[in-house]
Design a protein around this motif. Structure first.
Motif, PDB file in Angstrom:
ATOM      1  N   ILE A 120       0.816  -1.217   0.000  1.00  0.00           N
ATOM      2  CA  ILE A 120       0.000   0.000   0.000  1.00  0.00           C
ATOM      3  C   ILE A 120       0.850   1.268   0.000  1.00  0.00           C
ATOM      4  O   ILE A 120       0.346   2.350  -0.312  1.00  0.00           O
ATOM      5  CB  ILE A 120      -0.968   0.016   1.193  1.00  0.00           C
ATOM      6  N   ASP A 121       2.139   1.137   0.313  1.00  0.00           N
ATOM      7  CA  ASP A 121       3.017   2.305   0.310  1.00  0.00           C
ATOM      8  C   ASP A 121       3.577   2.626  -1.065  1.00  0.00           C
ATOM      9  O   ASP A 121       4.053   3.752  -1.285  1.00  0.00           O
ATOM     10  CB  ASP A 121       4.181   2.084   1.279  1.00  0.00           C
ATOM     11  N   ARG A 122       3.516   1.670  -2.001  1.00  0.00           N
ATOM     12  CA  ARG A 122       4.145   1.891  -3.302  1.00  0.00           C
ATOM     13  C   ARG A 122       3.251   1.576  -4.501  1.00  0.00           C
ATOM     14  O   ARG A 122       3.524   2.046  -5.608  1.00  0.00           O
ATOM     15  CB  ARG A 122       5.422   1.041  -3.426  1.00  0.00           C
ATOM     16  N   MET A 123       2.206   0.792  -4.316  1.00  0.00           N
ATOM     17  CA  MET A 123       1.377   0.404  -5.448  1.00  0.00           C
ATOM     18  C   MET A 123       0.467   1.545  -5.886  1.00  0.00           C
ATOM     19  O   MET A 123       0.054   2.379  -5.087  1.00  0.00           O
ATOM     20  CB  MET A 123       0.522  -0.817  -5.103  1.00  0.00           C
ATOM     21  N   ALA A 124       0.160   1.569  -7.166  1.00  0.00           N
ATOM     22  CA  ALA A 124      -0.750   2.579  -7.709  1.00  0.00           C
ATOM     23  C   ALA A 124      -2.081   2.508  -6.986  1.00  0.00           C
ATOM     24  O   ALA A 124      -2.637   1.423  -6.788  1.00  0.00           O
ATOM     25  CB  ALA A 124      -0.953   2.352  -9.201  1.00  0.00           C
ATOM     26  N   GLY A 125      -2.589   3.663  -6.571  1.00  0.00           N
ATOM     27  CA  GLY A 125      -3.852   3.710  -5.861  1.00  0.00           C
ATOM     28  C   GLY A 125      -3.787   3.113  -4.476  1.00  0.00           C
ATOM     29  O   GLY A 125      -4.835   2.827  -3.877  1.00  0.00           O
ATOM     30  N   SER A 126      -2.580   2.911  -3.948  1.00  0.00           N
ATOM     31  CA  SER A 126      -2.383   2.278  -2.641  1.00  0.00           C
ATOM     32  C   SER A 126      -3.076   0.922  -2.559  1.00  0.00           C
ATOM     33  O   SER A 126      -3.581   0.513  -1.501  1.00  0.00           O
ATOM     34  CB  SER A 126      -2.904   3.191  -1.512  1.00  0.00           C
ATOM     35  N   GLU A 127      -3.074   0.202  -3.692  1.00  0.00           N
ATOM     36  CA  GLU A 127      -3.726  -1.099  -3.742  1.00  0.00           C
ATOM     37  C   GLU A 127      -2.893  -2.155  -3.015  1.00  0.00           C
ATOM     38  O   GLU A 127      -1.660  -2.138  -3.074  1.00  0.00           O
ATOM     39  CB  GLU A 127      -3.917  -1.552  -5.190  1.00  0.00           C
ATOM     40  N   PRO A 128      -3.559  -3.093  -2.334  1.00  0.00           N
ATOM     41  CA  PRO A 128      -2.834  -4.225  -1.743  1.00  0.00           C
ATOM     42  C   PRO A 128      -2.511  -5.262  -2.808  1.00  0.00           C
ATOM     43  O   PRO A 128      -3.132  -5.294  -3.874  1.00  0.00           O
ATOM     44  CB  PRO A 128      -3.827  -4.778  -0.724  1.00  0.00           C
ATOM     45  N   ARG A 142       3.081 -11.744  -7.974  1.00  0.00           N
ATOM     46  CA  ARG A 142       3.912 -12.329  -9.034  1.00  0.00           C
ATOM     47  C   ARG A 142       3.369 -11.955 -10.406  1.00  0.00           C
ATOM     48  O   ARG A 142       3.645 -12.623 -11.398  1.00  0.00           O
ATOM     49  CB  ARG A 142       3.993 -13.850  -8.875  1.00  0.00           C
ATOM     50  N   ARG A 143       2.608 -10.873 -10.451  1.00  0.00           N
ATOM     51  CA  ARG A 143       1.974 -10.425 -11.687  1.00  0.00           C
ATOM     52  C   ARG A 143       2.251  -8.939 -11.917  1.00  0.00           C
ATOM     53  O   ARG A 143       2.702  -8.227 -11.016  1.00  0.00           O
ATOM     54  CB  ARG A 143       0.454 -10.640 -11.619  1.00  0.00           C
ATOM     55  N   ALA A 144       1.940  -8.481 -13.122  1.00  0.00           N
ATOM     56  CA  ALA A 144       2.090  -7.062 -13.459  1.00  0.00           C
ATOM     57  C   ALA A 144       0.861  -6.312 -12.972  1.00  0.00           C
ATOM     58  O   ALA A 144       0.011  -5.877 -13.749  1.00  0.00           O
ATOM     59  CB  ALA A 144       2.273  -6.894 -14.965  1.00  0.00           C
ATOM     60  N   CYS A 145       0.754  -6.165 -11.651  1.00  0.00           N
ATOM     61  CA  CYS A 145      -0.394  -5.515 -11.029  1.00  0.00           C
ATOM     62  C   CYS A 145       0.026  -4.234 -10.317  1.00  0.00           C
ATOM     63  O   CYS A 145       0.985  -4.242  -9.533  1.00  0.00           O
ATOM     64  CB  CYS A 145      -1.062  -6.456 -10.024  1.00  0.00           C
ATOM     65  N   PHE A 146      -0.658  -3.140 -10.602  1.00  0.00           N
ATOM     66  CA  PHE A 146      -0.564  -1.884  -9.860  1.00  0.00           C
ATOM     67  C   PHE A 146       0.831  -1.271  -9.873  1.00  0.00           C
ATOM     68  O   PHE A 146       1.208  -0.556  -8.948  1.00  0.00           O
ATOM     69  CB  PHE A 146      -1.047  -2.071  -8.418  1.00  0.00           C
ATOM     70  N   GLY A 147       1.625  -1.579 -10.900  1.00  0.00           N
ATOM     71  CA  GLY A 147       2.941  -0.975 -11.052  1.00  0.00           C
ATOM     72  C   GLY A 147       4.073  -1.740 -10.400  1.00  0.00           C
ATOM     73  O   GLY A 147       5.225  -1.266 -10.395  1.00  0.00           O
ATOM     74  N   LEU A 148       3.811  -2.931  -9.861  1.00  0.00           N
ATOM     75  CA  LEU A 148       4.883  -3.724  -9.252  1.00  0.00           C
ATOM     76  C   LEU A 148       5.991  -4.006 -10.248  1.00  0.00           C
ATOM     77  O   LEU A 148       7.178  -3.919  -9.924  1.00  0.00           O
ATOM     78  CB  LEU A 148       4.317  -5.031  -8.707  1.00  0.00           C
ATOM     79  N   ASP A 149       5.627  -4.366 -11.465  1.00  0.00           N
ATOM     80  CA  ASP A 149       6.617  -4.675 -12.490  1.00  0.00           C
ATOM     81  C   ASP A 149       7.515  -3.485 -12.793  1.00  0.00           C
ATOM     82  O   ASP A 149       8.718  -3.630 -12.992  1.00  0.00           O
ATOM     83  CB  ASP A 149       5.938  -5.177 -13.769  1.00  0.00           C
ATOM     84  N   ARG A 150       6.937  -2.292 -12.783  1.00  0.00           N
ATOM     85  CA  ARG A 150       7.732  -1.095 -13.083  1.00  0.00           C
ATOM     86  C   ARG A 150       8.711  -0.780 -11.943  1.00  0.00           C
ATOM     87  O   ARG A 150       9.834  -0.334 -12.194  1.00  0.00           O
ATOM     88  CB  ARG A 150       6.809   0.091 -13.347  1.00  0.00           C
ATOM     89  N   ILE A 151       8.284  -1.006 -10.718  1.00  0.00           N
ATOM     90  CA  ILE A 151       9.192  -0.786  -9.578  1.00  0.00           C
ATOM     91  C   ILE A 151      10.377  -1.739  -9.665  1.00  0.00           C
ATOM     92  O   ILE A 151      11.532  -1.337  -9.475  1.00  0.00           O
ATOM     93  CB  ILE A 151       8.431  -0.974  -8.255  1.00  0.00           C
ATOM     94  N   LEU A 152      10.114  -2.981  -9.970  1.00  0.00           N
ATOM     95  CA  LEU A 152      11.198  -3.961 -10.095  1.00  0.00           C
ATOM     96  C   LEU A 152      12.081  -3.647 -11.292  1.00  0.00           C
ATOM     97  O   LEU A 152      13.305  -3.830 -11.239  1.00  0.00           O
ATOM     98  CB  LEU A 152      10.611  -5.367 -10.226  1.00  0.00           C
TER      99      LEU A 152
END
Length: 284
Positions: free
Chosen positions: A255-263, A270-280
């Motif tokens: 919730i501190d880094r995902m788009a829209g503070s999504e969990p 392990r998916r391209a959800c809420f910007g996780l892939d871009r952070i990595l």
């Protein structure tokens, strides 16, 4: 700040070494994988993350039998073999490892036991750090439930794989023993030789009216919200937050880094959800 300082130091070091070759390895979680690219991570996730590489061809998706104990030749032995082949064939001198769930335990076994296998020291020497997504570092009560043979044995077969050695290993008491005696990086134990940075999933959303609940597979998120009822209030549907951040250092909570503070549910991490892939991707 510590992670930023480390990144700047490594970047300066890499700039000073013209022959440095950066690679990324994707290490799956529990299960016997033969096509983890499509069946576990998803090609969109892997292809997005590897865009952060100077040479996007320098990546490997691991396919091993992680239904075994972490030290088994089919688990850590297979992982060591595939990492060694990748490092040697691609000339990797700077390796970022991205793990998920039980993959963090297998990777931590290698980092913690350099004399167990002659291949381990060379692998460790090349690793920059490990990004551990929803690592099961302290196990999960759901593994205890499966091994005890109650209703979870059937209900959780789709996520745990029934009574495999890997599930047995991830029982909370068993992981406590391993952390105390065989693994590094948890409270009261020596530090791991390379950074082990945890990304923690804190909740599960599964409303059919919320488009974010469909990322990674709506039916999987529904299942994870059900299992969350047997976990702590802070969990990703499979692991308590305390387990996910039991080893190494906390990088961030979803919730501190995902788009829209999504969990991030255990499946979404392990998916391209809420910007996780871009952070990595940016981290590489």
């Amino acid at each position: 700040m510590l992670r930023l300082a480390l990144a700047l130091s490594l970047a300066l070091g890499a700039a000073a070494t013209a022959t440095a070759a950066t690679g990324v390895a994707f290490v799956h979680g529990t299960g016997k994988q033969t096509n983890a690219l499509n069946d576990y991570w998803g090609a969109d996730f892997v292809n997005s993350v590897r865009q952060g590489l100077p040479d996007q061809s320098k990546y490997v998706v691991i396919n091993c039998d992680f239904e075994q104990y972490m030290w088994d030749s089919r688990a850590a032995g297979c992982l060591a073999g595939q990492l060694t082949s990748f490092i040697n064939s691609a000339g990797i001198t700077d390796l970022v490892v991205i793990t998920h769930s039980n993959g963090g335990n297998v990777m931590r076994w290698i980092l913690s036991n350099p004399t167990y296998d002659s291949r381990y020291p060379a692998i460790i020497s090349k690793i920059r750090w490990v990004n551990a997504l929803a690592a099961s570092s302290a196990g999960t009560p759901l593994a205890d439930a499966v091994m005890n043979g109650n209703v979870f044995e059937q209900a959780l077969g789709w996520i745990l794989g029934y009574k495999s050695d890997a599930v047995r290993m991830q029982q909370v008491g068993w992981m406590a023993q391993y952390n105390q005696n065989n693994l590094l990086g948890t409270t009261g134990r020596p530090a791991l030789p390379k950074g082990f940075w945890s990304v923690v999933g804190t909740d599960v959303d599964s409303s059919p009216f919320d488009g974010d609940s469909w990322c990674g597979g709506y039916h999987l998120n529904v299942g994870l919200e059900t299992t969350q009822n047997w976990l702590a209030s802070c969990s990703d549907g499979f692991l308590n937050c305390t387990s996910q951040q039991a080893a190494g250092r906390l990088w961030f909570r979803d919730i501190d880094r995902m788009a829209g503070s999504e969990p991030l549910s255990h499946n979404q991490s392990r998916r391209a959800c809420f910007g996780l892939d871009r952070i990595l991707r940016d981290d590489i």
